[in-house]
Design an enzyme around this catalytic site. Structure first.
Site, PDB file in Angstrom:
ATOM      1  N   LYS A 281       0.831  -1.205   0.000  1.00 20.91           N
ATOM      2  CA  LYS A 281       0.000   0.000   0.000  1.00 20.91           C
ATOM      3  C   LYS A 281       0.864   1.254   0.000  1.00 20.91           C
ATOM      4  O   LYS A 281       0.660   2.182  -0.794  1.00 20.91           O
ATOM      5  CB  LYS A 281      -0.915  -0.004   1.229  1.00 20.91           C
ATOM      6  CG  LYS A 281      -1.810   1.226   1.326  1.00 20.91           C
ATOM      7  CD  LYS A 281      -2.305   1.464   2.727  1.00 20.91           C
ATOM      8  CE  LYS A 281      -1.218   2.106   3.567  1.00 20.91           C
ATOM      9  NZ  LYS A 281      -1.719   2.574   4.878  1.00 20.91           N
ATOM     10  N   CYS A 351     -19.359   5.483   5.433  1.00 19.33           N
ATOM     11  CA  CYS A 351     -19.267   4.022   5.564  1.00 19.33           C
ATOM     12  C   CYS A 351     -18.291   3.676   6.680  1.00 19.33           C
ATOM     13  O   CYS A 351     -17.192   3.167   6.448  1.00 19.33           O
ATOM     14  CB  CYS A 351     -18.827   3.408   4.239  1.00 19.33           C
ATOM     15  SG  CYS A 351     -19.149   1.636   4.110  1.00 19.33           S
ATOM     16  N   CYS A 358     -25.882   4.108   6.789  1.00 19.43           N
ATOM     17  CA  CYS A 358     -26.534   3.649   5.556  1.00 19.43           C
ATOM     18  C   CYS A 358     -27.771   4.477   5.221  1.00 19.43           C
ATOM     19  O   CYS A 358     -28.158   4.567   4.051  1.00 19.43           O
ATOM     20  CB  CYS A 358     -26.918   2.175   5.675  1.00 19.43           C
ATOM     21  SG  CYS A 358     -25.507   1.065   5.875  1.00 19.43           S
ATOM     22  N   CYS A 361     -26.655   7.360   3.073  1.00 21.15           N
ATOM     23  CA  CYS A 361     -25.800   7.016   1.934  1.00 21.15           C
ATOM     24  C   CYS A 361     -26.641   6.942   0.665  1.00 21.15           C
ATOM     25  O   CYS A 361     -27.741   6.375   0.660  1.00 21.15           O
ATOM     26  CB  CYS A 361     -25.092   5.689   2.182  1.00 21.15           C
ATOM     27  SG  CYS A 361     -24.006   5.179   0.828  1.00 21.15           S
ATOM     28  N   CYS A 367     -26.322  -1.004  -2.756  1.00 22.57           N
ATOM     29  CA  CYS A 367     -25.269  -1.675  -1.992  1.00 22.57           C
ATOM     30  C   CYS A 367     -25.808  -2.994  -1.436  1.00 22.57           C
ATOM     31  O   CYS A 367     -26.833  -3.014  -0.750  1.00 22.57           O
ATOM     32  CB  CYS A 367     -24.779  -0.781  -0.859  1.00 22.57           C
ATOM     33  SG  CYS A 367     -23.513  -1.551   0.192  1.00 22.57           S
TER      34      CYS A 367
END
Length: 470
Positions: A281, A351, A358, A361, A367
């Protein structure tokens, strides 16, 4: 009876003997031999033509386009009769000419019949199964393969961009792109980007930003870190996660950069991953931020979590490295640099790891994990609170509210409603002090029983009165 027959046979024999001894007959026999030889040569040629014709027809049957159009030619047998015509001019050779011509014609007819009766096709062999071959229209074009893509990922990405349009997440203010000194030399900027990425592991952005600010005040460069002792470096980066381990990694990485890379960080992923404390990463993010080269997707805990929640991986992944490989298989390369910044800020604001929002969102309808991590909490059924404790109950009228039933209600419904009202009234009645005392003693006895103590004796009236007074 036999004498005439015998005389006829003797006469025919004599005539044939005379004929055979004549010069005309000998010439006719020679001509017949020549004619027979030519006929045999012609028949051999005809047989060769028939064989070639058979092979062509067999090849045509094996081809995919069907049998070819082949003209069947029959070679007629032509016999030269020019020498015979010379002898036909004389009356004596006329009979010989006629007999010879008829024999030649018979030979020709037989050859034609043999050619006609000969089979034109060879016995068929079992045909092989056809193999369908497909070619692309353009040369060098890649074969079309079914590439897996998550459902509705473009719509979800557009909604995430809309939710991240304000750029007010912690990563936007204190991320690795904001922690380095933009006016420093290039090698110093590259080094500061790498150090900020190393400090950000298992650490929140505001903690990383504070540690980077303190390091820059003391001079954050390769030479300055090599001259700094471990205790001072630990105090400057505290309280980042695993700060003692990071002090060792920073020291070792800085020494390796000075010795092997000439004071600047490596410009390849392989070289960056050779440094202590630098993983995939950090390497991909360092290549993108420091060297402005997109080598891969930087996947941290936010990108790993959100990718699995949105269903952006073909199957659920367990590590960030698996998620990185899964995303790079289908995500267009021009989005690799943007996806980390989008998902990290989205994971910090909406999130969340625990109890994601949620309900606010924009992807809650597409989702697959929406409302699973944070389902709507259902209120547990509990008995009604005692009346008269709250100020609202004291201000209310003392008369109990009874639900009115319609006039046409049946008798059974009225009885059930009456039973419910009785139970409700019993619950609303205020419990006495003795009841409270007994409940307290019961709780204490249960605790002592769990600890292995003997069960308490029933409380006396004096103990009950003391408990009620308390």
């Amino acid at each position: 009876m036999l004498a005439p027959v015998r005389n006829l046979c003797v006469y025919i024999f004599n005539r044939l003997t005379v004929r055979m001894n004549s010069p005309y007959f000998t010439e006719s026999v020679a001509m017949l031999d020549t004619c027979a030889t030519e006929t045999m040569v012609k028949s051999d040629v005809n047989k060769g033509g028939i064989r070639r014709l058979r092979s062509r027809i067999a090849q045509g049957l094996r081809s995919e386009d069907g049998p070819p159009k082949v003209k069947a030619e029959v070679h007629e047998q032509s016999i030269s009769v020019a020498p015979l015509q010379k002898h036909a001019e004389t009356p004596a050779g006329e009979a010989n000419y006629t007999e010879t011509l008829s024999s030649c014609n018979n030979t020709t007819i037989k050859v034609k019949e043999e050619a006609d009766q000969a089979p034109l096709t060879s016995p068929r062999k079992p045909r092989r199964g056809r193999v369908k071959v497909e070619y692309e229209e353009e040369e060098g074009a890649e074969l079309k393969r079914e590439r897996w893509e998550p459902r509705d990922w473009r719509t979800q990405l557009s909604f995430i961009r809309e939710m991240r349009s304000k750029r007010d997440a912690p990563v936007d203010q204190m991320g690795a792109e904001k922690c380095y000194d933009s006016e420093a030399p290039p090698e110093v900027r590259h080094y500061q980007v790498l150090i900020s990425l190393m400090l950000s592991s298992q650490t929140k952005d505001h903690v990383t930003g504070g540690a980077m600010q303190r390091l820059r005040e003391h001079g954050l460069s390769v030479d300055a870190i090599l001259k700094m002792d471990d205790e001072t470096l630990g105090k400057l980066i505290y309280p980042v996660g695993f700060w003692r381990t990071k002090v060792k990694y920073i020291k070792q990485t800085t020494a390796l950069i000075q010795q092997e890379f000439g004071g600047d960080i490596p410009d390849t992923v392989e070289g960056l991953m050779r440094l202590p404390g630098v993983g995939p990463k950090m390497a991909h993010l360092a290549m993108d931020i420091a060297w402005n080269r997109v080598s891969g997707i930087g996947v941290d805990t936010h990108v790993h979590r959100i990718s699995n929640r949105l269903g952006w991986t073909k199957k659920e992944t367990k590590t960030p490295e698996e998620t990185r490989r899964a995303l790079e298989e289908w995500l267009p390369r021009d989005l690799w640099s943007e996806i980390n910044w989008l998902l990290v800020g989205f994971g910090q604001q909406v999130c969340l790891p625990v109890s994601p929002l949620c309900s606010v969102c924009l992807n809650q309808h597409t989702c697959p994990s929406a409302h699973r991590s944070s389902p709507n909490k259902k209120l547990k059924s509990s008995p009604a609170k005692p009346a008269g404790n709250s100020p609202a109950d004291k201000l209310a009228s003392p008369t109990k509210q009874v639900k009115e039933e319609p006039a046409d209600a049946s008798l059974s419904q009225r009885k059930s409603t009456a039973k419910q009202e009785v139970l409700r009234n019993q619950l609303q009645e205020q419990p006495t002090s003795e009841d409270n005392a007994s409940s307290v003693l019961k709780k204490r006895s249960r605790r002592k029983g769990r600890a292995g103590a003997q069960q308490d004796r029933p409380p006396s009236s004096r103990q009950t009165q003391r408990t009620a007074e308390t």
